[in-house]
Scaffold this motif. Sequence first.
Motif, PDB file in Angstrom:
ATOM      1  N   VAL A  62       0.839  -1.207   0.000  1.00 50.57           N
ATOM      2  CA  VAL A  62       0.000   0.000   0.000  1.00 50.57           C
ATOM      3  C   VAL A  62       0.871   1.253   0.000  1.00 50.57           C
ATOM      4  CG1 VAL A  62      -1.662   1.359   1.345  1.00 50.57           C
ATOM      5  CG2 VAL A  62      -1.983  -1.107   1.086  1.00 50.57           C
ATOM      6  N   LEU A  63       1.913   1.261   0.799  1.00 51.38           N
ATOM      7  CA  LEU A  63       2.811   2.420   0.844  1.00 51.38           C
ATOM      8  C   LEU A  63       3.457   2.667  -0.520  1.00 51.38           C
ATOM      9  CD1 LEU A  63       4.665   2.064   4.285  1.00 51.38           C
ATOM     10  CD2 LEU A  63       2.650   3.428   3.717  1.00 51.38           C
ATOM     11  N   LYS A  64       3.814   1.575  -1.202  1.00 56.40           N
ATOM     12  CA  LYS A  64       4.407   1.720  -2.545  1.00 56.40           C
ATOM     13  C   LYS A  64       3.377   2.295  -3.518  1.00 56.40           C
ATOM     14  CE  LYS A  64       7.697   1.019  -5.617  1.00 56.40           C
ATOM     15  NZ  LYS A  64       6.999   1.448  -6.848  1.00 56.40           N
ATOM     16  N   GLN A  65       2.135   1.855  -3.384  1.00 57.27           N
ATOM     17  CA  GLN A  65       1.073   2.380  -4.249  1.00 57.27           C
ATOM     18  C   GLN A  65       0.855   3.867  -4.007  1.00 57.27           C
ATOM     19  OE1 GLN A  65      -1.931  -0.392  -2.997  1.00 57.27           O
ATOM     20  NE2 GLN A  65      -1.642  -1.739  -4.781  1.00 57.27           N
ATOM     21  N   LYS A  70      -0.964   5.888  -6.796  1.00 59.41           N
ATOM     22  CA  LYS A  70      -2.081   5.013  -7.175  1.00 59.41           C
ATOM     23  C   LYS A  70      -3.059   4.950  -5.987  1.00 59.41           C
ATOM     24  CE  LYS A  70       0.849   2.202 -10.222  1.00 59.41           C
ATOM     25  NZ  LYS A  70       1.410   0.845 -10.482  1.00 59.41           N
ATOM     26  N   LEU A  71      -3.791   6.033  -5.796  1.00 63.58           N
ATOM     27  CA  LEU A  71      -4.615   6.172  -4.594  1.00 63.58           C
ATOM     28  C   LEU A  71      -5.770   5.181  -4.556  1.00 63.58           C
ATOM     29  CD1 LEU A  71      -4.728  10.054  -4.193  1.00 63.58           C
ATOM     30  CD2 LEU A  71      -2.947   8.422  -3.554  1.00 63.58           C
ATOM     31  N   LYS A  99      -3.531  11.667   3.821  1.00 71.12           N
ATOM     32  CA  LYS A  99      -2.537  12.714   3.556  1.00 71.12           C
ATOM     33  C   LYS A  99      -2.302  12.863   2.055  1.00 71.12           C
ATOM     34  CE  LYS A  99       2.196  14.148   4.677  1.00 71.12           C
ATOM     35  NZ  LYS A  99       2.550  14.430   3.264  1.00 71.12           N
ATOM     36  N   ALA A 100      -2.180  11.711   1.368  1.00 72.48           N
ATOM     37  CA  ALA A 100      -1.969  11.746  -0.080  1.00 72.48           C
ATOM     38  C   ALA A 100      -3.174  12.352  -0.792  1.00 72.48           C
ATOM     39  CB  ALA A 100      -1.702  10.334  -0.596  1.00 72.48           C
ATOM     40  N   GLY A 105      -5.477  17.338  -3.478  1.00 74.95           N
ATOM     41  CA  GLY A 105      -6.635  18.225  -3.538  1.00 74.95           C
ATOM     42  C   GLY A 105      -7.971  17.521  -3.387  1.00 74.95           C
ATOM     43  N   LYS A 106      -7.946  16.276  -2.921  1.00 73.78           N
ATOM     44  CA  LYS A 106      -9.179  15.498  -2.756  1.00 73.78           C
ATOM     45  C   LYS A 106      -9.593  15.504  -1.280  1.00 73.78           C
ATOM     46  CE  LYS A 106      -7.995  12.476  -6.649  1.00 73.78           C
ATOM     47  NZ  LYS A 106      -7.798  11.073  -7.116  1.00 73.78           N
TER      48      LYS A 106
END
Length: 212
Positions: A62-65, A70-71, A99-100, A105-106
């Motif tokens: 998940v961290l790599k995504q 790749k949210l 955070k991502a 902006g989401k």
Amino acid sequence: MAIDDLLDEHEQSERVRSWLRNNGVSIIAGVAIAIGGIAGWQWWQKEQGNHLSMANAEYQVVLKQLQDNKLDDAAKGIKALDGGKASVYADLAALQLAKAQVDAGKNEEALATLRAIQASPELKPAIDQRIARLLIATGKQDEAIKLLGDATDSASLEIHGDALIASGKRDEARGLYEKALKTLDVAAPQRRVLETKVMDAGGTVAEPAESV
């Protein structure tokens, strides 16, 4: 040794043999259950260890995504992490995802991500604080004020004050900033920022007493 003593020993031996005949199966069963319990406990511990190892591996994916932006894939991966002790990985990954999402902006998606976290009592205040900050940033300060409620820790008081400032309630905000300041150690990194907020809200900051 007197004959009476021999008879007593013989009688006692017969009683022991009789008791063993009547209860021997129960004793053996008890020992077997105890051994089985130990084996079962060791198996359970091994399974838990394997489960956590797998969860850690999925967390790294998940961290790599997230790193690759790749949210949507990360959000799906977080759902697979949830459950039992491994849910702590889901919570941590969800915080990273939120955070991502903010960085992208989401904000509404980030709010949904944070609100979906089934946090432990230890983690919940920190998550509520993040939600409150995001609510203020999106013009929903009234919701932030309601969320923080009667929280008395320094961070929550400060954010509560920020929400009141955003609502135009400067005097109320100053009171919360001053209250938050009193709970902070003199050497706390956030203290200087909080002092500035107190002064911006019309308050004054007393110089800390020098130690002798």
